[in-house]
Design a protein around this motif. Sequence first.
Motif, short mmCIF file in Angstrom:
data_model
loop_
_atom_site.label_atom_id
_atom_site.label_comp_id
_atom_site.label_asym_id
_atom_site.label_seq_id
_atom_site.Cartn_x
_atom_site.Cartn_y
_atom_site.Cartn_z
N LEU A 155 66.26 34.30 -26.85
CA LEU A 155 65.90 34.60 -27.99
C LEU A 155 65.54 33.59 -29.00
CD1 LEU A 155 67.91 37.82 -28.69
CD2 LEU A 155 65.53 37.70 -28.27
N ALA A 156 66.44 32.45 -29.12
CA ALA A 156 66.22 31.34 -30.02
C ALA A 156 65.02 30.54 -29.76
CB ALA A 156 67.46 30.42 -29.81
N LEU A 157 64.78 30.49 -28.41
CA LEU A 157 63.43 29.90 -28.03
C LEU A 157 62.22 30.53 -28.74
CD1 LEU A 157 64.08 28.41 -24.67
CD2 LEU A 157 63.82 27.07 -26.82
N PHE A 158 62.24 31.88 -28.47
CA PHE A 158 61.15 32.97 -28.80
C PHE A 158 61.19 32.77 -30.40
CE2 PHE A 158 62.10 36.08 -25.31
CZ PHE A 158 60.96 35.38 -24.51
N ASN A 159 62.24 32.71 -31.27
CA ASN A 159 62.41 32.64 -32.66
C ASN A 159 61.68 31.34 -33.01
OD1 ASN A 159 63.03 33.52 -35.13
ND2 ASN A 159 64.64 31.92 -35.03
N LEU A 160 62.05 29.91 -32.44
CA LEU A 160 61.47 29.01 -32.55
C LEU A 160 60.01 28.71 -32.50
CD1 LEU A 160 62.33 26.10 -33.32
CD2 LEU A 160 62.58 25.24 -31.01
N PHE A 161 59.53 29.48 -31.34
CA PHE A 161 58.20 29.48 -31.27
C PHE A 161 57.35 30.43 -32.26
CE2 PHE A 161 54.39 31.61 -29.18
CZ PHE A 161 53.89 30.49 -28.92
N ILE A 162 57.88 31.52 -32.61
CA ILE A 162 57.36 32.25 -33.91
C ILE A 162 57.17 31.54 -35.21
CG2 ILE A 162 57.66 34.22 -35.18
CD1 ILE A 162 58.92 35.65 -32.77
N VAL A 163 58.51 30.79 -35.32
CA VAL A 163 58.56 30.08 -36.60
C VAL A 163 57.45 28.99 -36.75
CG1 VAL A 163 60.51 28.40 -36.24
CG2 VAL A 163 60.22 29.74 -38.48
N VAL A 164 57.45 28.41 -35.59
CA VAL A 164 56.55 27.30 -35.58
C VAL A 164 55.08 27.65 -36.03
CG1 VAL A 164 55.40 25.45 -34.12
CG2 VAL A 164 57.84 25.62 -34.31
#
Lengths: 417, 171
Positions: free
Chosen positions: A343-352
């Motif tokens: 989930l944290a990786l998905f979140n990072l992808f979205i925010v980038v």
Amino acid sequence: MTTFLATDNWYDLRDLANLSREILEAADKILPFGVVYVLAAVIGFVASFLIFVLPSQLFVGVYGERKLIGRIQSRYGPNRVGPFGLLQPIADAIKLMQKEALTPTRSDRLVMYVAPIFFVAPAVLLFAVIPFGPNMVFADIPVSLMYFLAISSLPVLANFMAGWSANNKYSLFGAIRIVAMTISYETPLVMSLLGAVVISSTLSLQGMVLWADEYKIWLGLVQPLALVIYFICVSAELNRTPTDIAEAESEIVAGYLTEYSGMKWGLFYGMDIGYALAASAFAATVFLGGWTLFGLEKWVPPWIIFIGKTHLFYALFIWTRGTLPRLRSDQLMAFAWKFLLPLALFNLFIVVTERMIWSEEGYDKAYIYLFAIFNILVSGLLVFAWARFNGYRPDDVPTRPRLVKEARGYVPLGENE
Amino acid sequence: MDGFGVTVAFWILAAVTLVAGGGVMVSRNLLHAVLFLILSFIGVAGFFVLLSAEFIAMAQVIIYVGAITVLILFAVLLTPRASRDNSETVWALPGMLLAVCLAAIFLFVVHDTQWKTVTDAPLLTTQDLGHALLGTWVLPFEIASVLLTAALVGAIMLTRSAEEEAEDALA
């Protein structure tokens, strides 16, 4: 930064840095070289004790926690010592100091003696970079977020020393558990904070507060998933009750604290609250806008707003502690690696991606509100979708208490059907 | 390096790092050696702060103190016979010889190199470091990260036993 301050006069209590600067400058003219640093240390100690340590550590940390959990469990909580039982933490401290601090004969005496000291020092160091107000930050270093992460990785070593030196099997179990858990939960924690760093493009805590003030939005609203992941991870690292498998009374006596008694135990207990407060202060700074409150900080002293937000976040810790049952060791591990980290990786992808779009639009202020709405929707969707993908299903509301065996726990879909 | 405080800090950090490094060698108990190692890592992080390289200092504490020593602790704890004392081995003499040779080479190099000194070096910030890592040197950076990921996956594959595979296949 001076726009927040109407004046720089010493009587302007909206920023206590004014007052202390006036006192120190006046003292520097009278006193010989170097003494002024001692005076600064004394002023800092007294002021931080009066405005933060006393109300937070004793009244919110010890008393408030016991009282609130008491109310959650339909009992009174402490109500005997002083008005409303308010003096209970002081009575506790006196009792702890009178108790004998036992040391087992077969233990590693030196390491066992050093462990509580090594546990206390980082808790104090953590507050060096927390901004209490526009000028009220002790060390405004450009990488203060990394400093916080670095220092907060030290207490686990003290926990390990405590558990290992006691020469007790249960202590060692607790020590290994806390080390394993910290390694696991550090990864999603840092990943989630990376999202906050990417969107505010600063590693400085004061810079993040100023960012929140400039765009008139809290980072917790732009990064709701990061806030949730941070809260879960930090409560696991702090060994708070829903995730306190390292000192689970029902499994391994008291974990790494089994052989500790008296004030040595008291230091561990007190500083657990200190770390929880530091984590709350950090979350209030990064995710809840720190000492700003949409213009109110011009009228109310910013440090009162900040301490209020810290206590509000700390109340969340108490709430989860009072309501949630303890998780099993392997459940916690699986949760960190299989659920929180993706989930944290998905979140990072979205925010980038959002950051790229935002930079192409010239950092338009309207976009950040758009991102906030989008992220809140997507976060909920992501949690739900990832849970379904992993085969968890929402349990229906139970009408009567059921055994775990009866409810069959959270079994993957398609099993036992 | 000037200023009274900086000089005092340097000598204190040097003493802490060296004493801790000596402690790693001298201590008989393996876990004491690891604890001394942590102390010497913290001392090295202090040196980075003195050189105004805050980012590297923080990375040193996070990676070495927070992660690597914890892994060493795990390795020591999960190894059978780890609780035994560090007794004399036949390798003591060759090891000392090697250490002396290495120290001699290092001292020689440090002493004989013409160190470039710049009076007004540009103060590099963390932002510059980030631009260099993800701008100029993005390819080596990414290759290193892919390599580390491959190592991670490989380690997981190696440690899984056949029984665990079978259990997972059933579930």
